[in-house]
Enzyme design. Structure first.
Site, PDB file in Angstrom:
ATOM      1  N   CYS A 103       0.765  -1.224  -0.098  1.00 18.50           N
ATOM      2  CA  CYS A 103      -0.012  -0.062  -0.003  1.00 18.50           C
ATOM      3  C   CYS A 103       0.723   1.440  -0.100  1.00 18.50           C
ATOM      4  CB  CYS A 103      -0.965  -0.066   1.095  1.00 18.50           C
ATOM      5  SG  CYS A 103      -2.309   1.113   0.914  1.00 18.50           S
ATOM      6  N   HIS A 208      -3.550  -5.550   0.658  1.00 14.64           N
ATOM      7  CA  HIS A 208      -2.906  -5.537   1.753  1.00 14.64           C
ATOM      8  C   HIS A 208      -3.037  -7.402   1.951  1.00 14.64           C
ATOM      9  CE1 HIS A 208      -2.421  -1.992   4.215  1.00 14.64           C
ATOM     10  NE2 HIS A 208      -3.360  -1.423   3.454  1.00 14.64           N
ATOM     11  N   GLU A 210      -1.175  -9.042   3.771  1.00 11.41           N
ATOM     12  CA  GLU A 210      -0.978  -9.466   5.024  1.00 11.41           C
ATOM     13  C   GLU A 210      -1.985  -9.811   6.138  1.00 11.41           C
ATOM     14  OE1 GLU A 210      -1.798  -5.467   5.935  1.00 11.41           O
ATOM     15  OE2 GLU A 210      -0.938  -6.286   4.526  1.00 11.41           O
TER      16      GLU A 210
END
Length: 234
Positions: A103, A208, A210
């Site tokens: 990001c 994102h 993660e």
């Protein structure tokens, strides 16, 4: 032992270390996360002594770093973070260290190497206004499509043509920096990822992974690839 420098997001450092998604993804990949606070004077030290780097999400970079005046829609810059990340990115790339940006991290990677950003997608790219790039409620519910560019390293890494992502941003890479190329785009053509055109491991993802990696092996692969690139350099 692979040490991955993870730039602090600015929230509770203890929480990031113990339970944050970034650290968990690095650990699943076999790396050891080292969380870095925003001290510009430490940038060269970390670049020399850590194996690779993960640049995390956050607010908008100052447009002065890519040669633009700030638009009203641009968020207030975080000066210490901007200065630290730019110094660390330049030092890490110069040292040949693998880098993964997520990001804001993708945007900073592009800016540090000489690229530019779209400061605000809804106002500057009206053709993409309906794509809901800023779905804050969808952090763990991917719904934003991205097309992977055939022949790129990201395409080979993820092994698919299309991907549903969790999109939580209003800025994006615009003109890729020298040495980088766009490797994923939204349906309206907004860049969703950039990567090095050569053999270096420099990868930026606008979404994102993660937040999804624990349940989706494809979202874990960028972290696995980062640690593996560090291992090969060792």
């Amino acid at each position: 032992m692979i040490l991955i420098g993870v730039v602090s997001t600015g929230s509770s450092l203890i929480k990031q270390i113990l339970s944050g998604d970034y650290g968990k993804a690095v650990r699943r990949a076999g790396g050891i996360p080292v969380f870095l606070t925003w001290k510009k004077r430490h940038a060269n030290f970390w670049a020399a002594h850590l194996d690779g780097f993960l640049f995390t999400g956050g607010g908008d970079p100052d447009p002065k770093y890519y040669g633009q005046s700030m638009l009203p829609e641009c968020g207030t810059p975080n000066v210490p973070r901007d200065e630290f990340e730019l110094a660390l990115l330049k030092a890490a790339v110069a040292a040949g260290k693998p880098v993964l940006g997520i990001c804001r991290g993708e945007q900073m990677l592009n800016v540090a190497l000489g690229g530019t950003l779209i400061q605000d997608i809804p106002s500057q790219r009206p053709e993409a206004a309906a794509e809901n790039h800023r779905d804050e409620a969808g952090r763990r519910s991917p719904s934003h499509p991205a097309a992977l560019v055939p022949g790129t390293k990201l395409h080979a890494m993820l092994g698919c043509e299309q991907l549903l992502t969790n999109s939580i941003h209003h800025q994006a890479a615009d003109i890729p920096a020298p040495g980088l190329r766009i490797c994923a785009v939204s349906p309206a053509g907004i860049p969703e990822a950039v990567e090095a055109v050569d053999d270096r491991f420099l990868l930026g993802l606008q979404w994102h992974p993660e937040a999804l990696a624990a349940a989706d092996p494809r979202m874990q692969r960028p972290f696995d690839a980062l640690v593996e690139a560090c291992r090969k350099k060792q």
